[in-house]
Design a protein around this motif. Structure first.
Motif, PDB file in Angstrom:
ATOM      1  N   PRO B 168       0.814  -1.232   0.000  1.00  0.00           N
ATOM      2  CA  PRO B 168       0.000   0.000   0.000  1.00  0.00           C
ATOM      3  C   PRO B 168       0.839   1.270   0.000  1.00  0.00           C
ATOM      4  CG  PRO B 168      -0.238  -1.185   2.079  1.00  0.00           C
ATOM      5  CD  PRO B 168       0.547  -2.063   1.172  1.00  0.00           C
ATOM      6  N   ILE B 169       2.003   1.240   0.667  1.00  0.00           N
ATOM      7  CA  ILE B 169       2.846   2.443   0.680  1.00  0.00           C
ATOM      8  C   ILE B 169       3.400   2.702  -0.716  1.00  0.00           C
ATOM      9  CG2 ILE B 169       4.920   3.489   1.649  1.00  0.00           C
ATOM     10  CD1 ILE B 169       4.415   1.921   4.197  1.00  0.00           C
ATOM     11  N   PHE B 170       3.813   1.621  -1.379  1.00  0.00           N
ATOM     12  CA  PHE B 170       4.303   1.740  -2.753  1.00  0.00           C
ATOM     13  C   PHE B 170       3.234   2.361  -3.648  1.00  0.00           C
ATOM     14  CE2 PHE B 170       4.621   0.057  -7.051  1.00  0.00           C
ATOM     15  CZ  PHE B 170       5.939   0.321  -7.377  1.00  0.00           C
ATOM     16  N   PRO B 201       2.945  13.291   4.455  1.00  0.00           N
ATOM     17  CA  PRO B 201       1.514  13.603   4.572  1.00  0.00           C
ATOM     18  C   PRO B 201       0.714  13.120   3.368  1.00  0.00           C
ATOM     19  CG  PRO B 201       2.810  15.513   5.154  1.00  0.00           C
ATOM     20  CD  PRO B 201       3.768  14.510   4.612  1.00  0.00           C
ATOM     21  N   LEU B 202       1.309  13.144   2.194  1.00  0.00           N
ATOM     22  CA  LEU B 202       0.564  12.763   0.994  1.00  0.00           C
ATOM     23  C   LEU B 202       0.453  11.242   0.838  1.00  0.00           C
ATOM     24  CD1 LEU B 202       1.770  15.428  -1.564  1.00  0.00           C
ATOM     25  CD2 LEU B 202      -0.532  15.140  -0.667  1.00  0.00           C
ATOM     26  N   THR B 203       1.271  10.515   1.562  1.00  0.00           N
ATOM     27  CA  THR B 203       1.176   9.059   1.441  1.00  0.00           C
ATOM     28  C   THR B 203       0.611   8.435   2.714  1.00  0.00           C
ATOM     29  OG1 THR B 203       3.478   8.919   2.151  1.00  0.00           O
ATOM     30  CG2 THR B 203       3.059   8.797  -0.212  1.00  0.00           C
ATOM     31  N   ILE B 204       0.049   9.289   3.581  1.00  0.00           N
ATOM     32  CA  ILE B 204      -0.420   8.801   4.876  1.00  0.00           C
ATOM     33  C   ILE B 204      -1.505   7.721   4.722  1.00  0.00           C
ATOM     34  CG2 ILE B 204      -2.192  10.603   5.236  1.00  0.00           C
ATOM     35  CD1 ILE B 204       0.150   9.369   7.973  1.00  0.00           C
ATOM     36  N   ASN B 205      -2.296   7.818   3.633  1.00  0.00           N
ATOM     37  CA  ASN B 205      -3.339   6.804   3.441  1.00  0.00           C
ATOM     38  C   ASN B 205      -2.755   5.422   3.192  1.00  0.00           C
ATOM     39  OD1 ASN B 205      -5.698   8.138   3.919  1.00  0.00           O
ATOM     40  ND2 ASN B 205      -5.823   8.964   1.836  1.00  0.00           N
ATOM     41  N   LEU B 270     -10.449   3.925  12.954  1.00  0.00           N
ATOM     42  CA  LEU B 270      -9.335   4.850  13.178  1.00  0.00           C
ATOM     43  C   LEU B 270      -8.475   5.020  11.936  1.00  0.00           C
ATOM     44  CD1 LEU B 270      -7.944   4.071  16.748  1.00  0.00           C
ATOM     45  CD2 LEU B 270      -9.186   6.082  15.967  1.00  0.00           C
ATOM     46  N   THR B 271      -8.230   3.929  11.237  1.00  0.00           N
ATOM     47  CA  THR B 271      -7.323   4.016  10.092  1.00  0.00           C
ATOM     48  C   THR B 271      -8.063   4.291   8.793  1.00  0.00           C
ATOM     49  OG1 THR B 271      -7.388   1.622   9.925  1.00  0.00           O
ATOM     50  CG2 THR B 271      -5.489   2.582  11.043  1.00  0.00           C
TER      51      THR B 271
END
Lengths: 276, 279
Positions: B168-170, B201-205, B270-271
């Motif tokens: 997901p981070i990728f 901040p832009l990849t926090i999701n 929360l997430t």
């Protein structure tokens, strides 16, 4: 710039090596005549011979494959029906509700699925064994198929179906001649996911399998609890190679079909569902 | 895709066929989604002898179970934190490589291999005479007890969860517009400031959905605790398995499961929406 590039490569290689080291280590010692996972004494294929001579193990292997095939075929059919059902719902909110309910089984921990299915089967009166394992594998694979098929259905223009109907196609024709061919790649991906989920599953099977019936994962677990035995290594190596073959085959098939349809590059998102 | 749907709401779909498809699907949902949850709650209200009672819930709030719950959360937190620590740089570097699709495939591949096999491999690697100890001995630290410690438990868990964190981070990093980073650099931001104020901040999701994909399974691990931690670590998952399959106290097991489900729901709220992170 140059040195930072090198450092980044070293880090990636390190992650890569750590990820693969255990599997390679395991395979390496499956050829050890010494009988343990340290001190390589000499090359031997005895452990592989032992695996193939073990009829009990071969029966378990057959069980696992039969369960996986039946479960993935049936869950693919159910999942495609489910995806069409969700797609056909007109109200957006209802659609989303159904979709979230669909995802419950994907995000639930295996232990919860296993425990609740165990209660369910005892209550209904299904004997623990082949049937209970098969039913639970079907049950937890259905939502995955739905997730894989639904985006394909959403890609399909509704005018396509209208055109078919206007030209006099029956509902059955619309389904088999227009809709299913269009979502074919989604169905295939769903089937493959269901297959690997079923082959991979340990926790749920562990709960709902009774005394008489075992799958490969459960068998490896009970053997591993008794300590290291190199025939498990040999078996693991074979499973590893089989998995690689399956995944690489799947990767190239989906890549090719995607290239034909829309020419888009794989984004890595299709691997997102491997989550267990 | 979304925009097209908004302009053409699926009103053209023939309503005749709707009910027909819904029947088997809803039946599946009723039997395997709704019924199991209800049965778990129902079972938690009975004791070992089958008498109706709330004692299980009272029991859950005794120090023994509270301590277990807290340690389970603590371990899950550690596992998630370490996975994130390893995965974020890896995902970031992956997006910079030339053949990133191939690299990604190679990183994701191990997650397809049966969990049992990977865990079993660590029994050999971390054993008294295993490779890890051989390395320690060559460096001069000497032989250590690695297997059946907290370290081995967390290491193996992190190992297993890394691909689920990287993915997901990728994806989030791939969606990031590179010109934003250039803009930050042009405006004089240091690399660290760029990361802290723009990239992260832009990849926090992606980070959120990665944490979710790791934390929930980490709470309910039970096979690794048995094989690698040698029953030293007891997670909520281990306790459920113990109650259902060993002590046969299904009521208590179901009670723990109820709390696990509640914890799971809270984490998911929360997430943020999981489906969004995945798409």
């Amino acid at each position: 710039m140059r040195s930072s590039l090198r450092w980044s490569n070293i880090y990636l290689w390190l992650v890569f090596i750590v990820l693969y080291a255990p599997i390679i280590y395991l395979s390496y010692y499956s050829f050890n005549s010494g009988g343990s996972m340290h001190g390589f004494e000499g090359f031997t294929l005895d452990w592989y011979k032992e695996v193939f001579a073990d009829t009990r193990l071969l029966i378990i292997l057959m069980n696992t494959l039969v369960i996986a095939l039946f479960a993935s075929v049936i869950s693919t059919i159910l999942g495609v029906i489910g995806a069409i059902a969700i797609h056909n719902i007109r109200k957006r909110t209802n659609q989303n509700t159904l979709l979230s309910l669909n995802n419950v089984l994907i995000v639930s921990p295996d232990v919860i699925i296993g425990a609740s299915f165990l209660i369910l089967f005892t209550m209904i009166g299904i004997k623990l064994g082949f049937a209970s394992v098969l039913i639970s594998h079907i049950a937890f694979s259905v939502p995955i198929v739905v997730i894989m098929v639904l985006p394909k259905l959403q890609e399909m223009s509704p005018t396509l179906l209208d055109a078919a109907r206007d030209l006099g196609a029956t509902e059955w024709n619309v389904l088999t001649k227009v809709m299913l061919p269009f979502i074919k790649s989604g169905i295939f991906a769903g089937f493959f996911m269901a297959l690997t989920y079923s082959l991979d599953d340990f926790a749920v099977t562990f709960f709902v399998t009774g005394n008489g019936f075992t799958t490969l994962s459960v068998e490896i677990y009970s053997r591993a609890r008794q300590g290291v035995s190199l025939s498990i290594n040999a078996l693991s190596t074979l499973i590893f190679l089989f998995t690689m073959l399956l995944v690489v085959g799947y990767y190239f098939i989906t890549r090719r079909s995607r290239g034909q349809v829309s020419g888009q590059q794989g984004s890595g998102k299709e691997w997102g569902l491997v989550n267990k | 895709m979304r925009a097209a749907e908004a302009t053409f709401p699926s009103q053209n779909v023939a309503p005749r066929t709707r009910n027909f498809y819904l029947v088997p699907y809803l039946l599946w949902m009723l039997l395997f989604v709704a019924a199991p949850i209800i049965l778990i709650v129902y079972d938690s209200l009975f004791d070992v002898d089958g008498n109706f009672t709330f004692a299980n819930y009272g029991h859950f709030f005794t120090p023994v179970y509270m301590k277990m719950t807290f340690s389970s959360f603590w371990y899950a937190f550690l596992i998630t934190a370490f996975s994130l620590l390893v995965s974020y740089p890896a995902a970031y570097l992956l997006t910079r490589t030339k053949h990133k699709q191939l690299w990604l495939l190679l990183i994701i591949l191990p997650s397809w291999i049966n969990l049992l096999l990977k865990t079993y491999a660590f029994i050999g690697l971390f054993g008294t005479y295993g490779a890890a100890n051989a390395i320690l001995e060559t460096i001069g630290i000497g032989r250590q007890q690695i297997l059946f410690t907290d370290f081995s438990f967390i290491f193996v868990s992190v190992y297993i969860f890394i691909p689920f964190m990287i993915l997901p981070i990728f994806n989030a990093l791939e969606e990031l517009n590179p010109s934003l980073i250039d803009a930050a650099r042009d405006l004089g931001a240091s690399p660290w400031t760029t990361f802290r104020r723009v990239i992260f901040p832009l990849t926090i999701n992606g980070v959120k959905s990665g944490c979710q994909a790791v934390f929930i399974p980490a709470l309910s691990l039970f096979m690794i605790t048995r094989l690698i931690a040698g029953n030293r670590v007891i997670t909520l998952g281990t306790a459920i398995e113990q109650h259902f399959l060993v002590t046969q106290d299904w009521g208590m097991g179901a009670t723990i499961a109820v709390f696990l489900i509640i914890a799971m729901a809270i984490i998911m709220i929360l997430t943020g929406n999981r489906a969004r992170g995945r798409r």
